[in-house]
Design a protein around this motif. Structure first.
Motif, mmCIF file in Angstrom:
data_model
loop_
_atom_site.group_PDB
_atom_site.id
_atom_site.type_symbol
_atom_site.label_atom_id
_atom_site.label_comp_id
_atom_site.label_asym_id
_atom_site.label_seq_id
_atom_site.Cartn_x
_atom_site.Cartn_y
_atom_site.Cartn_z
ATOM 1 N N UNK A 132 18.652 -12.289 -14.597
ATOM 2 C CA UNK A 132 17.741 -11.841 -13.535
ATOM 3 C C UNK A 132 17.072 -10.531 -13.950
ATOM 4 N N UNK A 133 15.967 -10.220 -13.302
ATOM 5 C CA UNK A 133 15.308 -8.934 -13.511
ATOM 6 C C UNK A 133 14.437 -8.615 -12.304
ATOM 7 N N UNK A 134 14.117 -7.346 -12.186
ATOM 8 C CA UNK A 134 13.205 -6.912 -11.138
ATOM 9 C C UNK A 134 12.490 -5.656 -11.578
ATOM 10 N N UNK A 135 11.312 -5.418 -11.021
ATOM 11 C CA UNK A 135 10.542 -4.243 -11.433
ATOM 12 C C UNK A 135 9.753 -3.664 -10.269
ATOM 13 N N UNK A 136 9.502 -2.372 -10.384
ATOM 14 C CA UNK A 136 8.589 -1.649 -9.498
ATOM 15 C C UNK A 136 7.593 -0.951 -10.405
ATOM 16 N N UNK A 137 6.311 -1.164 -10.148
ATOM 17 C CA UNK A 137 5.296 -0.505 -10.974
ATOM 18 C C UNK A 137 4.120 -0.086 -10.107
ATOM 19 N N UNK A 138 3.534 1.084 -10.389
ATOM 20 C CA UNK A 138 2.322 1.463 -9.672
ATOM 21 C C UNK A 138 1.131 0.705 -10.225
ATOM 22 N N UNK A 139 0.240 0.256 -9.370
ATOM 23 C CA UNK A 139 -0.972 -0.409 -9.826
ATOM 24 C C UNK A 139 -1.806 0.569 -10.643
ATOM 25 N N UNK A 140 -2.492 0.055 -11.666
ATOM 26 C CA UNK A 140 -3.371 0.905 -12.464
ATOM 27 C C UNK A 140 -4.780 0.961 -11.879
ATOM 28 N N UNK A 141 -5.049 0.180 -10.842
ATOM 29 C CA UNK A 141 -6.407 0.135 -10.287
ATOM 30 C C UNK A 141 -6.471 0.444 -8.795
ATOM 31 N N UNK A 142 -5.334 0.388 -8.075
ATOM 32 C CA UNK A 142 -5.346 0.558 -6.634
ATOM 33 C C UNK A 142 -4.150 1.414 -6.204
ATOM 34 N N UNK A 143 -4.230 2.057 -5.032
ATOM 35 C CA UNK A 143 -3.099 2.855 -4.534
ATOM 36 C C UNK A 143 -2.024 1.970 -3.904
ATOM 37 N N UNK A 144 -1.370 1.175 -4.723
ATOM 38 C CA UNK A 144 -0.323 0.281 -4.233
ATOM 39 C C UNK A 144 0.851 0.267 -5.199
ATOM 40 N N UNK A 145 2.010 -0.127 -4.677
ATOM 41 C CA UNK A 145 3.181 -0.440 -5.488
ATOM 42 C C UNK A 145 3.229 -1.951 -5.680
ATOM 43 N N UNK A 157 0.840 -1.209 0.000
ATOM 44 C CA UNK A 157 0.000 0.000 0.000
ATOM 45 C C UNK A 157 0.874 1.258 0.000
ATOM 46 N N UNK A 158 0.428 2.264 -0.741
ATOM 47 C CA UNK A 158 1.238 3.469 -0.904
ATOM 48 C C UNK A 158 0.335 4.692 -0.809
ATOM 49 N N UNK A 159 0.705 5.630 0.037
ATOM 50 C CA UNK A 159 -0.030 6.879 0.167
ATOM 51 C C UNK A 159 0.660 7.945 -0.677
ATOM 52 N N UNK A 160 -0.117 8.627 -1.512
ATOM 53 C CA UNK A 160 0.471 9.650 -2.354
ATOM 54 C C UNK A 160 0.570 9.187 -3.786
ATOM 55 N N UNK A 161 1.516 9.766 -4.517
ATOM 56 C CA UNK A 161 1.694 9.471 -5.933
ATOM 57 C C UNK A 161 2.809 8.459 -6.114
ATOM 58 N N UNK A 162 2.479 7.177 -6.390
ATOM 59 C CA UNK A 162 3.538 6.175 -6.552
ATOM 60 C C UNK A 162 4.396 6.441 -7.789
ATOM 61 N N UNK A 163 3.831 7.163 -8.761
ATOM 62 C CA UNK A 163 4.597 7.464 -9.959
ATOM 63 C C UNK A 163 5.855 8.259 -9.660
#
Length: 452
Positions: free
Chosen positions: A399-412, A365-371
């Motif tokens: 290997x790989x890894x990613x961080x993305x903001x959800x397009x439907x919920x306020x989460x990372x 869960x993330x408060x604010x603008x995850x972008x």
């Protein structure tokens, strides 16, 4: 977050989404498309009939002649759209969401709506800035398309003899899948195959392991070759092998891509959360692997733009060149065809695919603008090979890894993969160290439970 999402419109019925919204959407769509014909259908949810009635009234008020297909799967709606002239197509469905949700999937001139058009609809509805049709609209009902689509699939696929446990989850596939597979000669064991919009036996999302637990038990108990589970509106699918083990959809995509690429070379689209094994195997088979941003609309757009043989999303959407859209039932029939021809158990076929260490989605869960946080992480990681296609993704050959903001919920959402445990640890540490300590600690806490 409101009812307007990145790819569609969705919300809890009577709280976030009302029949009035459906009426207003019909009027707003009339302004957006400025056409004359509309195609409407809906899934089995209890709220669908009221929303669909209001939607048809709004479209008629905007001057549209509306054709209502009744209650069908989303793929049947798409199929009809390729055969009936329509300027606007709207499917009333919340797809895989829980029973209290409903929503709309939209087509403009028979292509998926884009984000700019969704923003236009949202502003038009917020401002009440509608137009009235120059001519009176109309309404007609055409309930023939389930049987027409079933006939199309019966002509496309050869008969089979395998024993299959079919879990329709009480959704819209109950109206077509059992009868179709029986007609093709498969020995079908039905599980939750009575349409019921309250979804009394499981939640409509088959990608969640807990939702297909009954299917996993039933397959080996019945001595079946495979278990198949659909979502609420029939455009997603999940598969269980003969031992009762779910097979991840990126591995299913790999099997399907191998099968197709043996017959014809071309592109295969996969979403950004899939394993490295997908592009590796596609390239090995002399196909062209193309990564798309995760999300139904984004994968579908990349599929159409590239004229790919097939596209797959980890959530269970599979798009087919033959159809030009995604369909859980069609995907099932292709896999069954592969199993019939190979005469090899699904577990053994899966065993031929390399298996790397990959985490599930880590949702924080993330408060604010995850972008903003994602952009900061991208700047700090810029010395490494990164992609901004979907959040920020750092990828090495192993290997790989990613961080993305959800397009439907306020989460990372975070996700990691490594070909060895050392490589998995390396990529996790590399990316997580760029997060604020609060989110870094939460991620490590979740990871400890996943990979211990």
């Amino acid at each position: 977050m409101g009812i307007f999402k990145a790819c569609d419109i969705r919300g809890i019925y009577s709280q976030e989404l009302t029949d009035r919204d459906a009426y207003d959407l019909g009027r707003a769509a009339g302004k957006l498309a400025a056409g004359q014909t509309a195609l409407v259908a809906g899934d089995v949810r209890l709220s669908t009939q009221g929303l669909k009635t209001a939607l048809c009234a709004g479209l008629a008020a905007a001057g549209y002649r509306v054709t209502d297909l009744g209650i069908v799967t989303t793929p049947i709606f798409y199929y009809a759209g390729h055969h009936i002239d329509n300027d606007v197509g709207i499917m009333v469905t919340a797809s895989h969401n829980p029973p209290e949700y409903n929503g709309f999937k939209l087509l403009i001139k028979n292509r998926p709506i884009n984000n700019q058009e969704l923003v236009f609809l949202e502003k038009t509805m917020a401002n009440g800035d509608y137009i009235t049709g120059a001519a009176a609209g109309g309404y007609r009902r055409d309930g023939s398309w389930t049987s027409r689509y079933a006939e199309h699939l019966l002509n496309r696929f050869q008969p089979g003899k395998l024993k299959v446990v079919l879990d329709c989850g009480n959704g819209s596939c109950s109206l077509i899948a059992p009868g179709l597979l029986n007609s093709l000669g498969y020995r079908v064991v039905e599980l939750f195959c009575t349409p019921d919009g309250s979804f009394p036996n499981r939640s409509p999302n088959p990608a969640a392991p807990e939702n297909i637990a009954a299917l996993c038990r039933r397959v080996p108990a019945e001595g079946a070759s495979v278990g198949i589970a659909y979502d609420g509106d029939g455009d997603r699918v999940a598969f269980v092998d003969e031992t009762g083990q779910p097979i991840a959809n990126d591995r299913i995509l790999t099997l399907l891509a191998r099968y197709l690429l043996e017959m014809e070379k071309g592109a295969v689209v996969y979403d950004s959360k899939c394993s490295l094994v997908v592009p590796e195997e596609v390239a090995r088979m002399h196909g062209v692997p193309l990564m798309a941003r995760s999300g139904h609309g984004f994968v579908g757009a990349a599929f159409l733009e590239s004229n790919a043989l097939v596209a797959g999303e980890l959530s269970g959407h599979f798009f087919w060149r033959d159809l030009q859209f995604d369909d859980g039932v069609y995907s099932s029939l292709v896999l069954l065809e592969l199993l019939q021809k190979s005469n090899t158990p699904l577990s053994q076929m899966d065993g031929t695919i390399p298996k790397y260490l990959i985490t599930p989605d880590i949702r924080i869960p993330f408060q604010g603008d995850p972008g903003e946080l994602v952009n900061q992480a991208a700047q700090r990681l810029s010395q490494y090979p990164i992609s901004r296609l979907d959040g920020v993704r750092v990828e090495f050959p192993d290997c790989w890894g990613m961080i993305r903001p959800s397009i439907t919920e306020p989460i990372l959402t975070l996700r990691f993969e490594g070909k060895t445990r050392d490589k998995l640890t390396f990529i996790m540490d590399l990316i997580l160290q760029e997060l604020p300590s609060e989110y870094q600690n939460k991620a490590y806490e979740v990871l400890r439970t996943m990979i211990s």
